[in-house]
Motif scaffolding. Structure first.
Motif, PDB file in Angstrom:
ATOM      1  N   ARG A  70      24.749  -5.881  17.902  1.00  0.00           N
ATOM      2  CA  ARG A  70      24.988  -6.703  19.095  1.00  0.00           C
ATOM      3  C   ARG A  70      25.153  -5.835  20.335  1.00  0.00           C
ATOM      4  O   ARG A  70      24.612  -6.134  21.395  1.00  0.00           O
ATOM      5  N   VAL A  71      25.881  -4.745  20.194  1.00  0.00           N
ATOM      6  CA  VAL A  71      26.057  -3.830  21.328  1.00  0.00           C
ATOM      7  C   VAL A  71      24.702  -3.274  21.764  1.00  0.00           C
ATOM      8  O   VAL A  71      24.383  -3.244  22.956  1.00  0.00           O
ATOM      9  N   ALA A  72      23.889  -2.844  20.801  1.00  0.00           N
ATOM     10  CA  ALA A  72      22.561  -2.319  21.125  1.00  0.00           C
ATOM     11  C   ALA A  72      21.700  -3.378  21.809  1.00  0.00           C
ATOM     12  O   ALA A  72      20.940  -3.069  22.734  1.00  0.00           O
ATOM     13  N   MET A  73      21.816  -4.621  21.366  1.00  0.00           N
ATOM     14  CA  MET A  73      21.074  -5.711  22.005  1.00  0.00           C
ATOM     15  C   MET A  73      21.514  -5.875  23.456  1.00  0.00           C
ATOM     16  O   MET A  73      20.681  -6.023  24.354  1.00  0.00           O
ATOM     17  N   LEU A  74      22.814  -5.867  23.682  1.00  0.00           N
ATOM     18  CA  LEU A  74      23.339  -6.018  25.042  1.00  0.00           C
ATOM     19  C   LEU A  74      22.851  -4.904  25.963  1.00  0.00           C
ATOM     20  O   LEU A  74      22.555  -5.138  27.133  1.00  0.00           O
ATOM     21  N   ALA A 124      33.882  -5.574  25.862  1.00  0.00           N
ATOM     22  CA  ALA A 124      34.101  -4.146  26.110  1.00  0.00           C
ATOM     23  C   ALA A 124      32.820  -3.467  26.587  1.00  0.00           C
ATOM     24  O   ALA A 124      32.855  -2.609  27.472  1.00  0.00           O
ATOM     25  N   THR A 125      31.689  -3.842  26.016  1.00  0.00           N
ATOM     26  CA  THR A 125      30.415  -3.247  26.410  1.00  0.00           C
ATOM     27  C   THR A 125      30.034  -3.659  27.829  1.00  0.00           C
ATOM     28  O   THR A 125      29.632  -2.834  28.639  1.00  0.00           O
ATOM     29  N   ARG A 126      30.182  -4.928  28.120  1.00  0.00           N
ATOM     30  CA  ARG A 126      29.806  -5.421  29.455  1.00  0.00           C
ATOM     31  C   ARG A 126      30.759  -4.940  30.541  1.00  0.00           C
ATOM     32  O   ARG A 126      30.328  -4.585  31.635  1.00  0.00           O
ATOM     33  N   ASN A 127      32.078  -4.971  30.250  1.00  0.00           N
ATOM     34  CA  ASN A 127      33.085  -4.763  31.294  1.00  0.00           C
ATOM     35  C   ASN A 127      33.861  -3.460  31.184  1.00  0.00           C
ATOM     36  O   ASN A 127      34.619  -3.133  32.089  1.00  0.00           O
ATOM     37  N   LYS A 128      33.773  -2.799  30.035  1.00  0.00           N
ATOM     38  CA  LYS A 128      34.539  -1.579  29.736  1.00  0.00           C
ATOM     39  C   LYS A 128      36.029  -1.857  29.557  1.00  0.00           C
ATOM     40  O   LYS A 128      36.834  -0.946  29.500  1.00  0.00           O
ATOM     41  N   ASN A 158      27.676   2.505  21.894  1.00  0.00           N
ATOM     42  CA  ASN A 158      27.390   2.747  23.309  1.00  0.00           C
ATOM     43  C   ASN A 158      26.961   4.196  23.539  1.00  0.00           C
ATOM     44  O   ASN A 158      26.068   4.460  24.343  1.00  0.00           O
ATOM     45  N   PHE A 159      27.568   5.135  22.831  1.00  0.00           N
ATOM     46  CA  PHE A 159      27.168   6.546  22.898  1.00  0.00           C
ATOM     47  C   PHE A 159      25.696   6.699  22.514  1.00  0.00           C
ATOM     48  O   PHE A 159      24.911   7.309  23.250  1.00  0.00           O
ATOM     49  N   TYR A 160      25.322   6.149  21.353  1.00  0.00           N
ATOM     50  CA  TYR A 160      23.933   6.246  20.921  1.00  0.00           C
ATOM     51  C   TYR A 160      22.991   5.594  21.934  1.00  0.00           C
ATOM     52  O   TYR A 160      21.920   6.136  22.238  1.00  0.00           O
TER      53      TYR A 160
END
Length: 181
Positions: A70-74, A124-128, A158-160
């Motif tokens: 999901r994070v990778a998709m975002l 967290a991914t969108r807004n940190k 997110n690092f990757y």
């Protein structure tokens, strides 16, 4: 892709990990050839992440794969989505739940823990950061160790993604290779 690939890994660790990747996935992967073979210390970083995900995590493997996908998709990381889906196929988890990730809020196939975890990593991914209400729901359903792991899974993905996206690393076709194996 913005940098050419370097196919020969330097050093023993790079050679061993490249061999393991080829055996597991069916081919060397582009991030290794673009980044790790230029910066050999990156092999140690990814090894540490992989060892944690395989042997050190308390969270279920399928949940970790779903969250990182999901994070990778975002973030729009096609390579990362591809490798996660290939991993799901190779680990016999199927791809149905991965297909439903874009619509996780409305899709009936998610339980409360999964929804809370997806909300957490998405926010967290969108807004940190995450809102108090999001954290309260995670706190209700996960223990402190699991919350720390949710945060770590999100940060690792997110690092990757931040390695691949600026260098325009695209999908390696790993899902197709996994399906044909």
């Amino acid at each position: 892709m913005r940098l050419t690939t370097l196919e020969k890994p330097p050093g023993l660790l790079g050679k061993l990990l490249d061999l393991a990747i080829r055996r597991t996935l069916g081919r060397s992967i582009t991030p290794s050839q673009v980044i790790y073979n230029r910066v050999p210390a990156a092999w140690r970083i990814t090894l540490a992440f992989q060892l944690y995900e395989r042997f050190g995590a308390k969270l279920p493997r399928d949940l970790m794969l779903l969250l990182s996908t999901r994070v990778a998709m975002l973030n729009g990381c096609a390579f990362c989505v591809d490798i996660k889906r290939a991993t799901a196929i190779r680990e016999k988890l199927g791809t149905e739940r991965f297909d439903a990730l874009a619509d996780w809020r409305d899709h009936p196939g998610w339980n409360a823990r999964e929804r809370a975890a997806l909300a957490f990593v998405e926010e967290a991914t969108r807004n940190k950061y995450v809102a108090d209400a999001t954290f309260a729901e995670v706190r209700r359903l996960f223990d402190d160790r699991e919350i720390a792991e949710l945060t770590l899974v999100n940060a690792i993905e997110n690092f990757y993604n931040l390695l691949n996206l600026p260098l325009e690393v695209e999908s390696d076709g790993l899902e197709s290779l996994a399906r044909s194996s």
